[in-house]
Design an enzyme around this catalytic site. Structure first.
Site: not given
Length: 379
Positions: A61, A64, A121, A223
């Site tokens: 992730s 992202k 997320s 993140k």
């Protein structure tokens, strides 16, 4: 031409990095329990410590961040709006993995999707945004890769907006640090979203998975990521006073480990290094004599903030030497290069930056020019 400028800047940065290597040679080492990691000074781009930072790994992730970068770019260029209602496709609704739980028949805005993507997320949020901007997730991935190339992320390739596993979906700790810095630098209006601890949508409240937001008051982003193949990953940005450090850890063993190792990296950077900021952009550093101009003096300085990353206690030892060609003759435009300032530490030159005019000065009258010509002739 644009590629040549980028190449020349990269070569210059490499030369400067090689020049300061002896300064960093005696710094203590740190063992980090991760497949790959890096710690970078945001203001200088200097890597303080790293291991396998160019190894291609699944970013999970962390992907992202690039999805957000493309979305922020679209917002900045007014191609989409924060209050714009986004249709939710069946593909977005049925996304696996982490979700914000959008529904086909429930209105959702770009602003809500961004928050769901960053804080929760949400894979579903990513796909909805990708389809809005590019028509399909595949086409959106092309835009992601175009931006990655522009940011010089040379070991990165995206196949989707979410970070779900794919054999051709990869990045590196180094590249992701570049991307993180670009978000902070280019989109300060959106960066505070990365410090949100929770977000509620559709009656469901989900916490930010970045545990350091609760543990370290200096951490304000960025993140987390996880897949079976990628392991536990975390990009962290931390600001203490005027210093900002960015850490990237990839392939740790647990959620607790990624937080612990990131915190150790940040503490290492703050304990053993300083970020020196001797001069600010457009700060007057001296005044030069100018000939044949509407005035006799010229204010000069730098067209950028000047930063250095140095071992703790070395910042006060930096010396600056100004070099410029005499005589300086009008007309002079603001931003025009008039010389060079070379910075050294001990006997070692660590950097050189152009000295520029901070003002525009036109020519003097014909009599003024003639008078100065006579003075120059005898001087």
């Amino acid at each position: 031409m644009k590629f040549s400028r980028i190449l020349m800047k990269s070569i210059l940065w490499l030369v400067l990095c090689l020049a300061v290597l002896p300064v960093f040679a005696q710094q203590p080492t740190l063992s980090v329990a991760a497949k790959s990691y890096t710690l970078v000074d945001f203001h200088t781009g200097k890597t303080l410590i790293s291991q396998n930072e160019h190894e291609r790994l699944e970013p999970a992730s962390l992907t992202k961040l690039m999805t957000a970068y493309v979305v922020f770019t679209e917002l900045k260029q007014n191609r989409i709006k924060l209050d714009q209602v986004v249709p939710v496709s069946r593909a977005a609704w049925k996304m696996v993995g982490s979700r914000m739980f959008i529904e086909p028949n429930k209105p959702v805005t770009v602003d809500e999707l961004i928050r769901g993507m960053i804080v929760q997320s949400g894979n579903d949020a990513c796909v909805a945004l990708a389809e809005l901007i590019a028509g399909s997730e595949d086409m959106f991935a092309h835009k992601m890769n175009e931006e990655a190339a522009r940011l010089n992320m040379t070991n990165t390739n995206f196949t989707n907006s979410t970070g779900l596993s794919h054999p051709k979906h990869y990045s590196t700790a180094h590249d992701l640090a570049l991307l993180s810095a670009a978000i902070i630098r280019e989109f300060p209006e959106y960066y505070p979203l990365y410090s949100l601890r929770e977000y509620t949508y559709n009656g469901i409240t989900q916490p930010n998975r970045n545990r350091l937001l609760w543990v370290d008051p200096n951490v304000d982003g960025m993140k987390t990521g996880w897949t079976v193949a990628a392991g536990y990953c975390l990009i962290t940005s931390s600001k203490r006073d005027e210093r900002r450090l960015i850490s990237v850890v990839m392939g740790t063993a647990s959620a607790n480990a990624r937080s612990k190792e990131s915190q150790r990296l940040l503490n290492y950077g703050y304990q053993f290094f300083d970020t020196a900021h001797p001069y600010k952009k457009d700060q007057e550093i001296t005044v030069l004599q100018i000939w044949k101009g509407g005035q006799n003096t010229l204010k000069v300085g730098f067209d950028r903030d000047i930063y250095f990353t140095l071992p703790k206690g070395q910042a006060e030892k930096i010396k600056a030497k100004m070099e410029y060609k005499q005589p300086v003759i009008a007309p002079i435009n603001q931003g025009q290069e008039v010389g060079t300032v070379k910075f050294s530490l001990g006997n070692q030159e660590i950097a050189a930056y152009p000295l520029v005019s901070l003002e525009t000065i036109g020519e003097a009258s014909i009599f003024g020019r003639a008078w100065d010509s006579i003075h120059l002739l005898f001087n």
